[in-house]
Design a protein around this motif. Structure first.
Motif, PDB file in Angstrom:
ATOM      1  N   GLY A 185       0.779  -1.233   0.000  1.00 38.60           N
ATOM      2  CA  GLY A 185       0.000   0.000   0.000  1.00 38.60           C
ATOM      3  C   GLY A 185       0.813   1.287   0.000  1.00 38.60           C
ATOM      4  N   GLU A 186       2.142   1.188  -0.183  1.00 43.21           N
ATOM      5  CA  GLU A 186       2.971   2.401  -0.167  1.00 43.21           C
ATOM      6  C   GLU A 186       2.661   3.279  -1.383  1.00 43.21           C
ATOM      7  OE1 GLU A 186       5.231  -0.959   1.853  1.00 43.21           O
ATOM      8  OE2 GLU A 186       4.275  -0.708  -0.111  1.00 43.21           O
ATOM      9  N   MET A 187       2.779   4.589  -1.206  1.00 41.00           N
ATOM     10  CA  MET A 187       2.402   5.540  -2.255  1.00 41.00           C
ATOM     11  C   MET A 187       3.475   6.602  -2.456  1.00 41.00           C
ATOM     12  SD  MET A 187      -1.053   7.844  -2.468  1.00 41.00           S
ATOM     13  CE  MET A 187      -1.422   8.902  -3.875  1.00 41.00           C
ATOM     14  N   ALA A 188       4.009   6.647  -3.670  1.00 38.76           N
ATOM     15  CA  ALA A 188       5.005   7.664  -4.000  1.00 38.76           C
ATOM     16  C   ALA A 188       4.337   9.032  -4.075  1.00 38.76           C
ATOM     17  CB  ALA A 188       5.668   7.338  -5.328  1.00 38.76           C
ATOM     18  N   ALA A 189       4.919  10.023  -3.409  1.00 43.20           N
ATOM     19  CA  ALA A 189       4.344  11.370  -3.389  1.00 43.20           C
ATOM     20  C   ALA A 189       5.465  12.382  -3.221  1.00 43.20           C
ATOM     21  CB  ALA A 189       3.330  11.502  -2.256  1.00 43.20           C
ATOM     22  N   PRO A 190       5.762  13.155  -4.274  1.00 46.35           N
ATOM     23  CA  PRO A 190       6.867  14.116  -4.192  1.00 46.35           C
ATOM     24  C   PRO A 190       6.523  15.329  -3.333  1.00 46.35           C
ATOM     25  CG  PRO A 190       5.699  14.385  -6.265  1.00 46.35           C
ATOM     26  CD  PRO A 190       5.100  13.175  -5.593  1.00 46.35           C
TER      27      PRO A 190
END
Length: 592
Positions: A185-190
């Protein structure tokens, strides 16, 4: 009088064996099955399953699940099979599709409980009966019909409902969740809120470049731009509007230039699906499970309905505004995999849900939708060598606190490289497996033995993970060259002290290994994500082979192609399904 009562109780306990309570009737009819309540145990995907089986008048009166560790959604299989056993008065019922290990566990537990009656299970007289099924009409109508109840489908349904549309979500599996449910469930978010706290410099442009580079520039830059520009805003939407809880740390996934991946509660996709499901229900989204879409219906050039199968009966779902296809990829469809990439054959295991069979791709293609990038199929490098299950204990690698070695005790790849690069390197090693090595300080920092305790304990029990006091002892467990591994660790520690990995230029902070105990986990690559699928534009509208929009048809999530190119970077999938799920839902709801 008191002694007489004690003797009675003792005799009662001895005679009834595992029957709970001497007060229950203990008679037996023609079959010889005594009345009573019996306890049994089995092993599911999440560990021990304990049940109480109540027999009365030679029939299964009740089955109660008293203990289990199954993932929500998959745990529904326990109740479903229990109800079926009671209704049919038999232990021999069908397993729940997509929940094989959970189904096996409940079956083992009930059989164990029944064995304590002292009578063979074939003495049960099966009867005509059926657990109550949901009553269905032949036809339904809504503004928006969503196909698929994974992360993309639920997100699209929520967004459509928030924009005033009536929504019906159709899911072929007996539970919602799809691959999102069994993901980390990890989410890349800059430039997210945690990066700010850690003073990590990042930007949407940097994320955009990472995605393109990670996919060898085979991606559609316009779609990548949309993904990069909206990921962080949509992570905040998940947090603030959907109620998803994120942990107070991030992971550094391979291929990214900086640490930017947010981690949901318990490092599990369960948090996402539970919160998305609750939000969808709150907004009035109607969900039909066990319903497999079979055809997209088009009239006058617009998709206006779908046909679906529910227990052998055809149901038509009319869509006033449009249909959103969010049925996931095709990682569990061997025939489709081999058709597009012969290397992805039966020898390679899969991390995917059994529901990932490419149905949406097939239905869209039948309407003339353009299908792209089907040959690009990604494997995850650290999976269970026997089942293909993605190993979350291996997240210690993403903390930058471990190394990958081969049977010879040598490193062979950068541990934070792209998934496809690491997987290819692993396959070239002895036995096509890798061994992940870390120390106690890494374990304390990552806490993977706490966050993923059930998996950790299971790996130890199955001898796929070892904890040892010395490097030699850990290496010997797997037959790894101990002297060479000691040399490798010493060399890595030198790199860490000097701040530069001279062999593989490992990114991130280099932390030297310290005192034991030491850990080694054995793993191998398994199919994880299919980059190919339905071609969409930046509005999540499906386009045909001529580049024209197919009216009334939208798509989001792994069912689409051209976003990740040849290879998806870790944690970009949750960003993808959230960004394009919202776009699809919003546009389908507000179409004129």
């Amino acid at each position: 009088m008191r002694n007489k009562r004690i003797i009675t109780l003792v005799l009662c306990a001895l005679m009834s064996a595992s029957i709970v309570g001497c007060g229950s009737k203990n008679t037996a009819g023609k079959s010889g099955i005594p009345d009573g309540t019996y306890t049994g145990e089995g092993n599911g995907k999440g560990g021990k399953i304990v049940v109480e089986l109540t027999m009365k008048d030679e029939k299964i009166e009740d089955i109660k699940v008293k203990e289990h560790g199954e993932t929500p959604g998959y745990a529904d299989a326990l109740d479903k099979m229990s109800a079926e056993m009671v209704a049919k008065n038999t232990i021999e019922v069908d397993m729940v599709s997509g929940a094989t290990l959970s189904s096996t566990g409940i079956l083992e537990a009930v059989k164990d409980a029944f064995s304590k009656t002292g009578v063979s299970a074939d003495k049960l007289v099966a009867q005509e009966g059926q657990a109550e099924d949901e009553v269905r009409e032949a036809e339904y109508s809504a503004d928006v019909i969503v196909l698929g109840g994974g992360g993309a489908g639920l997100t699209a349904a929520i967004e459509a409902a928030q924009n005033g549309a009536s929504v019906i979500l159709v899911e072929k599996m007996p539970m919602v969740g799809g691959n999102t449910l069994i993901s980390g469930g990890e989410m890349a978010a800059p430039s997210n809120w945690l990066q700010g706290e850690e003073a990590i410099e990042d930007s949407k442009d940097q994320f955009y470049e990472d995605i393109l580079k990670g996919g060898d520039n085979e991606n559609n830059p316009e779609l990548v731009r949309v993904l990069a520009d909206n990921a962080t805003e949509d992570a905040e939407w998940l947090r603030d509007e959907v109620g998803v809880t994120f942990e107070d740390y991030m992971l550094f996934f391979g291929g990214h230039s900086v640490k930017r991946s947010l981690v949901p509660k318990d490092a599990s996709g369960v948090e996402l699906i539970e919160k998305l499901s609750a939000k969808a229900e709150e907004l009035g989204v109607i969900t039909h499970l066990n319903t497999a879409a079979t055809e997209l219906v088009q009239e006058d050039g617009k998709v206006v309905a779908i046909k679906a199968d529910y227990k052998g009966e055809e149901i038509k779902y009319n869509a006033t505004n449009g249909v959103i296809v969010a049925t996931g990829g095709f990682g569990s469809n061997l025939e489709m995999r081999v058709k597009h990439n012969p290397d992805m054959n039966e020898k390679i295991l899969s991390t995917n849900s059994v529901g990932s069979t490419g149905d949406g791709i097939v239905m869209a293609e039948a309407l003339g939708a353009d299908i792209v990038d089907m040959e690009y199929i990604q494997t995850y490098p650290t999976c269970d060598p026997e089942t293909g299950t993605l190993l979350y204990v291996g997240d210690v690698r993403l903390e930058g606190r471990s190394i990958l070695v081969n049977k010879e005790g040598k490193r062979f790849v950068e541990e934070l490289e792209r998934r496809d690069v690491i997987s290819k390197a692993v396959v070239e090693q002895t036995d096509s497996v890798s061994y992940m090595f870390w120390d106690e300080s890494a374990m304390e920092a990552s806490k993977v033995n706490v966050k993923h305790k059930k998996e950790y304990d299971q790996l130890i029990a199955e001898k796929k993970l070892v904890k040892a006091n010395t490097i030699e002892e850990a290496a010997e467990f797997f037959g790894i060259d101990a002297e060479e591994l000691k040399n490798t660790v010493a060399k890595y520690n030198e790199y860490a002290q000097n701040g530069k990995d001279l062999e593989f230029n490992k990114r991130g902070e280099l932390v030297p290994f310290a005192e034991g105990p030491y850990y080694i986990m054995k793993s191998k690559p398994a199919i994880h994500h299919t980059m190919g699928g339905i071609k969409i534009n930046t509005n999540a509208e499906v386009v045909d082979k001529n580049g024209e929009v197919i009216k009334g048809l939208y798509a989001a999530g792994e069912v689409t192609g051209d976003i990740h190119g040849t290879n998806r970077l870790g944690s970009d999938a949750i960003a993808d399904i959230t960004v394009f799920g919202r776009i699809a839902g919003r546009n389908a709801a507000t179409v004129k």
